[in-house]
Design a protein around this motif. Structure first.
Motif, PDB file in Angstrom:
ATOM      1  N   GLY A 170      37.815  46.197 -34.431  1.00  0.00           N
ATOM      2  CA  GLY A 170      38.743  45.134 -34.066  1.00  0.00           C
ATOM      3  C   GLY A 170      38.279  43.738 -34.448  1.00  0.00           C
ATOM      4  N   LEU A 171      37.371  43.636 -35.428  1.00  0.00           N
ATOM      5  CA  LEU A 171      36.892  42.330 -35.897  1.00  0.00           C
ATOM      6  C   LEU A 171      37.761  41.850 -37.055  1.00  0.00           C
ATOM      7  N   ARG A 172      37.815  40.548 -37.239  1.00  0.00           N
ATOM      8  CA  ARG A 172      38.611  39.976 -38.328  1.00  0.00           C
ATOM      9  C   ARG A 172      37.668  39.300 -39.326  1.00  0.00           C
ATOM     10  N   ILE A 173      37.654  39.840 -40.552  1.00  0.00           N
ATOM     11  CA  ILE A 173      36.799  39.302 -41.612  1.00  0.00           C
ATOM     12  C   ILE A 173      37.460  38.061 -42.200  1.00  0.00           C
ATOM     13  N   GLY A 174      36.685  36.991 -42.328  1.00  0.00           N
ATOM     14  CA  GLY A 174      37.277  35.724 -42.726  1.00  0.00           C
ATOM     15  C   GLY A 174      37.051  35.309 -44.166  1.00  0.00           C
ATOM     16  N   PHE A 175      35.779  35.125 -44.567  1.00  0.00           N
ATOM     17  CA  PHE A 175      35.512  34.567 -45.891  1.00  0.00           C
ATOM     18  C   PHE A 175      34.118  34.964 -46.341  1.00  0.00           C
TER      19      PHE A 175
END
Length: 239
Positions: A170-175
């Motif tokens: 449930g993590l959101r990868i950003g950049f």
């Protein structure tokens, strides 16, 4: 429906370009013509064309249209954060991932400096090779901070790390911050890659962050130089 429609159009056009049914240097039909051909809205056509452009199949030229590019090499986008599985799903070739190593270890001095870790922080080390047509052409070496990614299995690594991180954890990868170099092949490259007479590899090193700007991964992706073309799309910002 919209998402599956533009993906279907992208897949059809990319296959025709890959099979040289549409030749390099040729112009694709106009958006209106493609809209009629595929019975789709112009917005759907634009999305399919944008994906073709991102993945190096076409170059949009103002006043001319979409020019088909030479795709005899595999296209590897250097901007954006696309997982290997997502790239492979858009390739006509059959790709295979093999996990050679998955271990949990204490970070050494190099990793601590690179990833700003403390001495007691552990990292997952993952070594995977990517093969096409029975030739291993990519060696991926990943280091993931265990406090952020508590558990990993070989199955997670073989399928898709990013899919697991985003959909299971449930993590959101950003950049990511990336560096690209050309280097002499190492003994490790010789061990895991099908290098033939190649003496150099293209190395993409990335520090990958979550959306909250927290660093969670360092990856070193080593590519056989004759098998890839590294593509990007850059737009000049006018003042």
């Amino acid at each position: 429906m919209g998402k599956s429609k533009f993906n279907a159009i992208y897949n059809d056009l990319s296959e025709k370009i890959h099979d040289q049914l549409i030749k390099a240097g040729a112009l694709l039909p106009t958006e209106n013509e493609l809209s009629e051909q595929y019975h789709a809205s112009r917005e759907t056509i634009r999305k399919a064309l944008a994906m073709l452009s991102r993945n190096g199949y076409i170059q949009k030229v103002q006043g001319k249209g979409s020019i088909v590019l030479d795709v005899t090499r595999q296209n590897f986008p250097i901007s954006g954060l696309t997982s290997f599985r997502e790239l492979a799903n858009h390739s006509k070739d059959k790709w295979k991932t093999k996990v050679h190593q998955l271990v949990l270890l204490k970070s050494d001095e190099h990793l601590r400096m690179l990833m700003n870790l403390t001495a007691d922080q552990a990292v997952w080390k993952v070594i995977r090779s990517r093969s096409v047509n029975n030739e291993a052409v990519i060696l991926d070496k990943d280091y993931l901070i265990q406090s952020i990614v508590p558990m990993l299995t070989a199955d997670n690594c073989e399928r898709s790390l990013y899919d697991y991180i985003e959909h299971e954890l449930g993590l959101r990868i950003g950049f990511a911050k990336k560096e690209i170099t050309v280097e002499h092949a190492t003994a490790e490259d010789q061990r895991y890659l099908t290098l033939n007479r190649d003496t150099q590899v293209v190395v993409v090193r990335s520090l990958v962050y979550l959306e909250n700007a927290e660093l969670f991964q360092y990856t070193e992706s080593r590519h056989r130089a004759d098998k890839f073309r590294f593509v990007d799309f850059a737009r000049r910002e006018h003042q």
